[in-house]
Design a protein around this motif. Sequence first.
Motif, PDB file in Angstrom:
ATOM      1  N   SER A 116       0.822  -1.218   0.000  1.00  0.00           N
ATOM      2  CA  SER A 116       0.000   0.000   0.000  1.00  0.00           C
ATOM      3  C   SER A 116       0.855   1.266   0.000  1.00  0.00           C
ATOM      4  O   SER A 116       0.406   2.320  -0.458  1.00  0.00           O
ATOM      5  CB  SER A 116      -0.938   0.011   1.210  1.00  0.00           C
ATOM      6  N   ARG A 117       2.072   1.162   0.504  1.00  0.00           N
ATOM      7  CA  ARG A 117       2.958   2.329   0.530  1.00  0.00           C
ATOM      8  C   ARG A 117       3.500   2.667  -0.851  1.00  0.00           C
ATOM      9  O   ARG A 117       3.997   3.771  -1.075  1.00  0.00           O
ATOM     10  CB  ARG A 117       4.111   2.072   1.497  1.00  0.00           C
ATOM     11  N   GLY A 118       3.415   1.712  -1.799  1.00  0.00           N
ATOM     12  CA  GLY A 118       3.805   1.971  -3.183  1.00  0.00           C
ATOM     13  C   GLY A 118       5.282   2.207  -3.408  1.00  0.00           C
ATOM     14  O   GLY A 118       5.670   2.938  -4.326  1.00  0.00           O
ATOM     15  N   LYS A 119       6.138   1.561  -2.597  1.00  0.00           N
ATOM     16  CA  LYS A 119       7.582   1.774  -2.723  1.00  0.00           C
ATOM     17  C   LYS A 119       8.320   0.512  -3.162  1.00  0.00           C
ATOM     18  O   LYS A 119       9.513   0.380  -2.912  1.00  0.00           O
ATOM     19  CB  LYS A 119       8.148   2.260  -1.387  1.00  0.00           C
ATOM     20  N   SER A 176       4.120  -1.195 -10.752  1.00  0.00           N
ATOM     21  CA  SER A 176       3.139  -0.239 -11.268  1.00  0.00           C
ATOM     22  C   SER A 176       1.940  -0.186 -10.327  1.00  0.00           C
ATOM     23  O   SER A 176       1.696  -1.101  -9.537  1.00  0.00           O
ATOM     24  CB  SER A 176       2.685  -0.655 -12.669  1.00  0.00           C
ATOM     25  N   LYS A 177       1.174   0.895 -10.431  1.00  0.00           N
ATOM     26  CA  LYS A 177       0.013   1.062  -9.558  1.00  0.00           C
ATOM     27  C   LYS A 177      -1.044  -0.009  -9.828  1.00  0.00           C
ATOM     28  O   LYS A 177      -1.743  -0.437  -8.907  1.00  0.00           O
ATOM     29  CB  LYS A 177      -0.573   2.461  -9.737  1.00  0.00           C
ATOM     30  N   THR A 233       0.187  -3.171  -8.139  1.00  0.00           N
ATOM     31  CA  THR A 233       0.099  -2.979  -6.694  1.00  0.00           C
ATOM     32  C   THR A 233      -1.328  -3.145  -6.199  1.00  0.00           C
ATOM     33  O   THR A 233      -1.583  -3.811  -5.183  1.00  0.00           O
ATOM     34  CB  THR A 233       0.634  -1.584  -6.302  1.00  0.00           C
ATOM     35  N   ARG A 234      -2.283  -2.562  -6.918  1.00  0.00           N
ATOM     36  CA  ARG A 234      -3.689  -2.675  -6.500  1.00  0.00           C
ATOM     37  C   ARG A 234      -4.151  -4.125  -6.525  1.00  0.00           C
ATOM     38  O   ARG A 234      -4.858  -4.574  -5.612  1.00  0.00           O
ATOM     39  CB  ARG A 234      -4.580  -1.825  -7.397  1.00  0.00           C
ATOM     40  N   GLU A 280      -5.547   2.324 -13.491  1.00  0.00           N
ATOM     41  CA  GLU A 280      -5.995   2.209 -12.100  1.00  0.00           C
ATOM     42  C   GLU A 280      -7.517   2.112 -12.007  1.00  0.00           C
ATOM     43  O   GLU A 280      -8.063   1.364 -11.191  1.00  0.00           O
ATOM     44  CB  GLU A 280      -5.501   3.409 -11.297  1.00  0.00           C
TER      45      GLU A 280
END
Length: 324
Positions: free
Chosen positions: A33-36, A40-41, A44-45, A124
Amino acid sequence: MERPIIIQIENIYYPILAIVGLPANLVTIVILSRGKCGLSKCITRFLVAMAAADLMVLIFEVVLYEMKDSYFSHSFLNYTPISSLNLALLFVSIDCSVWLTVAFTFDRCVAICYQTLRTKYCTEKTVAVVITVVCSLSLLENIPIYFVYEPREITDNVLWSCYVKSSFYILPIWVAFLWLETILTPFAPFVLIMLLNALTIRHIVLANRVRTGLRGNIKVQNHSDPEMENRRKSIILLLAISGSFILLWMVIFIVFTCVQFTSTQFLEVDYSNSFTIAELSGYMLRCLSSCTNKFIYAVSQSKFREQLKNVIKRPLALIANLLK
């Protein structure tokens, strides 16, 4: 009387799975969730949604169902309405986990194989819609599960425990429902994941051959290719996730096939029967699939490992400071 060996194994296996799996999924959700993690988004989702679904599987199946009789045998969890609701939510969480894996596999197939469609589909917004649709349909599909069960016994006007109605295997509407459930999970996901992976692998192999041919005449000391490296990482992550799903669901897939095409039934109480042992083993492996993705991320994604180390170091550093 000594408990059957398979039950003894379950009594050890499920608590360990809960102890490892619950924090692993929670930490994974926090890290992703921190996206680090350099993903890609869209990816990640999907991974966050899959981890959340796996967490629900561990809660509803492992803790509130498999561990219930051993650790909460006389609690309110054994009231028939509560037990039936938990079983319905159990199947909802399983379907969400399975079909989010299929959706992720399809998303990666589109991103890798169909560049023109990629810009429209791999966004997204689309991912959010897909996740919402998958979870909503999983919920709607499993509402009838609540009505499959009836009280095992009635004590002081209290409906206690539950078991499958005998009519479930006889009435045409329930037989049709069982067929639908079996087709949707696990038959269709198996076929779709294997087809999508085959298509993705074929595309990557052909693309790499073309790219290698184009670079063949270039004499450079550093022969690294960022594009091919990205493809390699994508296919490793994709195949690891979907491959572990297929392997860990294979036994339960065979069990479901036997139930549909033979006279066997689910949850027989003869623990010396080879089919019963295979069924219970299949459930254990299915639950294990709710933990494996987290270790796949840790092995295949260096940035995920870095974030995991940071998450572990912070509380340890805080404890060290308090002790000083």
